[in-house]
Design a protein around this motif. Structure first.
Motif, PDB file in Angstrom:
ATOM      1  N   PHE A 112      49.106  65.741  83.092  1.00  0.00           N
ATOM      2  CA  PHE A 112      48.488  65.217  81.882  1.00  0.00           C
ATOM      3  C   PHE A 112      47.149  64.555  82.196  1.00  0.00           C
ATOM      4  N   TYR A 113      47.038  63.957  83.372  1.00  0.00           N
ATOM      5  CA  TYR A 113      45.772  63.358  83.804  1.00  0.00           C
ATOM      6  C   TYR A 113      44.679  64.429  83.888  1.00  0.00           C
ATOM      7  N   GLU A 114      45.042  65.587  84.428  1.00  0.00           N
ATOM      8  CA  GLU A 114      44.076  66.688  84.485  1.00  0.00           C
ATOM      9  C   GLU A 114      43.729  67.177  83.083  1.00  0.00           C
ATOM     10  N   GLN A 115      44.718  67.162  82.186  1.00  0.00           N
ATOM     11  CA  GLN A 115      44.463  67.563  80.795  1.00  0.00           C
ATOM     12  C   GLN A 115      43.469  66.613  80.133  1.00  0.00           C
ATOM     13  N   ILE A 116      43.607  65.313  80.388  1.00  0.00           N
ATOM     14  CA  ILE A 116      42.665  64.336  79.827  1.00  0.00           C
ATOM     15  C   ILE A 116      41.247  64.612  80.330  1.00  0.00           C
ATOM     16  N   LYS A 117      41.120  64.843  81.626  1.00  0.00           N
ATOM     17  CA  LYS A 117      39.795  65.107  82.194  1.00  0.00           C
ATOM     18  C   LYS A 117      39.190  66.375  81.611  1.00  0.00           C
ATOM     19  N   ASN A 118      40.016  67.404  81.463  1.00  0.00           N
ATOM     20  CA  ASN A 118      39.505  68.668  80.915  1.00  0.00           C
ATOM     21  C   ASN A 118      39.107  68.526  79.453  1.00  0.00           C
ATOM     22  N   THR A 119      39.909  67.800  78.683  1.00  0.00           N
ATOM     23  CA  THR A 119      39.603  67.601  77.266  1.00  0.00           C
ATOM     24  C   THR A 119      38.301  66.838  77.083  1.00  0.00           C
ATOM     25  N   LEU A 120      38.098  65.813  77.904  1.00  0.00           N
ATOM     26  CA  LEU A 120      36.884  64.994  77.804  1.00  0.00           C
ATOM     27  C   LEU A 120      35.742  65.568  78.634  1.00  0.00           C
ATOM     28  N   ASN A 121      36.059  66.604  79.433  1.00  0.00           N
ATOM     29  CA  ASN A 121      35.052  67.259  80.278  1.00  0.00           C
ATOM     30  C   ASN A 121      34.366  66.252  81.206  1.00  0.00           C
ATOM     31  N   VAL A 122      35.207  65.522  81.963  1.00  0.00           N
ATOM     32  CA  VAL A 122      34.680  64.503  82.873  1.00  0.00           C
ATOM     33  C   VAL A 122      35.369  64.616  84.230  1.00  0.00           C
ATOM     34  N   THR A 123      34.742  64.052  85.257  1.00  0.00           N
ATOM     35  CA  THR A 123      35.362  63.929  86.567  1.00  0.00           C
ATOM     36  C   THR A 123      36.233  62.670  86.584  1.00  0.00           C
ATOM     37  N   SER A 124      36.964  62.465  87.670  1.00  0.00           N
ATOM     38  CA  SER A 124      37.797  61.273  87.787  1.00  0.00           C
ATOM     39  C   SER A 124      36.949  60.010  87.747  1.00  0.00           C
ATOM     40  N   ASP A 125      35.805  60.007  88.440  1.00  0.00           N
ATOM     41  CA  ASP A 125      34.922  58.842  88.440  1.00  0.00           C
ATOM     42  C   ASP A 125      34.354  58.578  87.048  1.00  0.00           C
ATOM     43  N   GLU A 126      33.984  59.665  86.359  1.00  0.00           N
ATOM     44  CA  GLU A 126      33.438  59.507  85.012  1.00  0.00           C
ATOM     45  C   GLU A 126      34.518  59.011  84.044  1.00  0.00           C
ATOM     46  N   LEU A 127      35.755  59.496  84.213  1.00  0.00           N
ATOM     47  CA  LEU A 127      36.853  59.044  83.355  1.00  0.00           C
ATOM     48  C   LEU A 127      37.115  57.561  83.576  1.00  0.00           C
ATOM     49  N   SER A 128      37.067  57.147  84.832  1.00  0.00           N
ATOM     50  CA  SER A 128      37.282  55.734  85.143  1.00  0.00           C
ATOM     51  C   SER A 128      36.275  54.851  84.426  1.00  0.00           C
ATOM     52  N   LYS A 129      35.011  55.231  84.475  1.00  0.00           N
ATOM     53  CA  LYS A 129      33.969  54.429  83.825  1.00  0.00           C
ATOM     54  C   LYS A 129      34.124  54.443  82.310  1.00  0.00           C
ATOM     55  N   ARG A 130      34.412  55.610  81.745  1.00  0.00           N
ATOM     56  CA  ARG A 130      34.495  55.721  80.290  1.00  0.00           C
ATOM     57  C   ARG A 130      35.695  54.941  79.731  1.00  0.00           C
ATOM     58  N   LEU A 131      36.840  55.004  80.420  1.00  0.00           N
ATOM     59  CA  LEU A 131      38.017  54.296  79.913  1.00  0.00           C
ATOM     60  C   LEU A 131      37.844  52.787  79.986  1.00  0.00           C
ATOM     61  N   LYS A 132      37.125  52.309  80.980  1.00  0.00           N
ATOM     62  CA  LYS A 132      36.884  50.870  81.070  1.00  0.00           C
ATOM     63  C   LYS A 132      35.976  50.395  79.945  1.00  0.00           C
ATOM     64  N   ASP A 133      35.036  51.271  79.558  1.00  0.00           N
ATOM     65  CA  ASP A 133      34.109  50.919  78.476  1.00  0.00           C
ATOM     66  C   ASP A 133      34.645  51.298  77.098  1.00  0.00           C
ATOM     67  N   GLU A 134      35.445  52.366  77.050  1.00  0.00           N
ATOM     68  CA  GLU A 134      35.924  52.903  75.773  1.00  0.00           C
ATOM     69  C   GLU A 134      37.429  53.179  75.829  1.00  0.00           C
ATOM     70  N   PRO A 135      38.266  52.161  75.868  1.00  0.00           N
ATOM     71  CA  PRO A 135      39.719  52.403  75.918  1.00  0.00           C
ATOM     72  C   PRO A 135      40.234  53.149  74.696  1.00  0.00           C
ATOM     73  N   GLU A 136      39.469  53.126  73.610  1.00  0.00           N
ATOM     74  CA  GLU A 136      39.891  53.834  72.401  1.00  0.00           C
ATOM     75  C   GLU A 136      39.932  55.348  72.603  1.00  0.00           C
ATOM     76  N   LEU A 137      39.415  55.853  73.713  1.00  0.00           N
ATOM     77  CA  LEU A 137      39.509  57.280  74.013  1.00  0.00           C
ATOM     78  C   LEU A 137      40.957  57.757  74.075  1.00  0.00           C
ATOM     79  N   LEU A 138      41.853  56.862  74.418  1.00  0.00           N
ATOM     80  CA  LEU A 138      43.254  57.249  74.522  1.00  0.00           C
ATOM     81  C   LEU A 138      43.865  57.580  73.163  1.00  0.00           C
ATOM     82  N   GLU A 139      43.214  57.161  72.088  1.00  0.00           N
ATOM     83  CA  GLU A 139      43.723  57.476  70.749  1.00  0.00           C
ATOM     84  C   GLU A 139      43.712  58.980  70.486  1.00  0.00           C
ATOM     85  N   ASN A 140      42.972  59.726  71.296  1.00  0.00           N
ATOM     86  CA  ASN A 140      42.872  61.178  71.111  1.00  0.00           C
ATOM     87  C   ASN A 140      44.032  61.936  71.755  1.00  0.00           C
ATOM     88  N   PHE A 141      44.939  61.210  72.389  1.00  0.00           N
ATOM     89  CA  PHE A 141      46.049  61.844  73.106  1.00  0.00           C
ATOM     90  C   PHE A 141      47.378  61.263  72.628  1.00  0.00           C
TER      91      PHE A 141
END
Length: 312
Positions: A168-197
């Motif tokens: 599911f972690y890989e699915q999140i990255k693919n859906t948001l089209n981000v790398t692990s490092d980019e996902l880390s930064k985005r979730l810290k700034d935008e936790p509301e991204l999880l509302e899409n899953f």
């Protein structure tokens, strides 16, 4: 003035076994002898200790209150006698929350057995707070600190954080089209991204579905969206299992998930955590604090739990 002492172990056996005949078998006496001793004790107390309706047998309220004291007293006498005779009691019963037992205690029991091979431990799982009483167990993992006559050793201040399966972690990255490092930064700034899953919720901590996630989002000032797809489960263990099988993202706590476990089926998402109001304690009767088995188990559990609060 003391009650008829011969009747006390008879009363304890009948109450524990909920049967006159089974008590007679255990004590190796006749059922009529059991009935006689109970009648003698009830006559002395001036109260009925049991309700009898045909085959149905139950303690009265007076009987329940009396059992707690009698059971504890007989246990104290037995332990004191064994100590004088040089017989060390290595049997111990612990009552534990089911999630704590399955996810934290069970994986560590082999280490306990290795370090204390003579310890004979019986584990009872409880859904809610266990009743702090000798008739329930000798020691407890509990969030209740209100019972007088008990000592409490803090193990863990509960926090919740989001996790999901590796797939599911890989699915999140693919859906948001981000790398692990980019996902880390985005979730810290935008936790509301999880509302899409899909999110997995349980009502074991907050007693209401979605309140765990509502609290998590509100920690960052974000109201809970009405558009989130939720999978609802009655217990935190079920939420954990649902996340493991890629149903969505769940909120779990430290004792269910370790950052140091390289074989974990779950990935901790790089985002914030929230504190619940629950503190977990190792508890036991103050009068029993010097017993060998309790001291050994207490020290082992405290050592093992020392890493829990360092993960925050």
């Amino acid at each position: 003035m003391l009650p008829p002492l011969k009747a006390l172990p008879v009363f304890e056996a009948v109450a524990r076994l909920n049967s006159f005949s089974r008590a007679a078998t255990e004590l190796n006496v006749s059922q009529s002898a059991i009935s006689h001793q109970i009648r003698v004790l009830e006559d002395y107390l001036g109260e009925s200790l049991f309700q009898r309706q045909g085959r149905y047998l139950a303690l009265t309220q007076e009987g329940k209150n009396y059992l707690d004291v009698v059971s504890s007293s007989l246990s104290h006498i037995a332990r004191a006698s064994n100590q004088i005779r040089g017989e060390e009691d290595t049997k111990i019963r612990i009552a534990v929350y089911s999630s704590f037992a399955v996810c934290w205690l069970m994986p560590r029991l082999s280490d306990l057995q290795h370090k204390h091979p003579n310890l004979d431990i019986t584990i009872t799982m409880t859904h809610g707070s266990p009743e702090l009483s000798d008739k329930t167990a000798d020691c407890f993992i509990t969030t209740d600190t209100e019972k007088r006559g008990f000592e409490y050793q803090l193990l863990y201040k509960e926090t919740l954080f989001p996790v999901c399966s590796h797939a599911f972690y890989e699915q999140i990255k693919n859906t948001l089209n981000v790398t692990s490092d980019e996902l880390s930064k985005r979730l810290k700034d935008e936790p509301e991204l999880l509302e899409n899953f899909p999110l997995i919720t349980s009502n074991g901590i907050y007693n209401e579905y979605t309140e765990d996630w509502r609290s998590w989002f509100l920690e960052r000032g974000i109201p809970l969206s009405n558009n989130i797809k939720f999978h609802k489960f009655s217990h935190l263990i079920l939420a954990y299992e649902a996340a493991k099988y890629s149903l969505g993202i769940a909120l779990v706590n430290d004792y269910m998930f370790s950052d140091k476990d390289t074989h974990s089926a779950l990935v901790r998402l790089p985002s914030h955590r929230i504190y619940t109001n629950d503190h977990f304690f190792f508890s036991y009767k103050t009068s029993r604090r010097n017993e060998t088995a309790i001291k050994a188990l207490k020290q082992w559990i405290l050592n093992e739990a020392s890493s829990l609060n360092t993960l925050a």
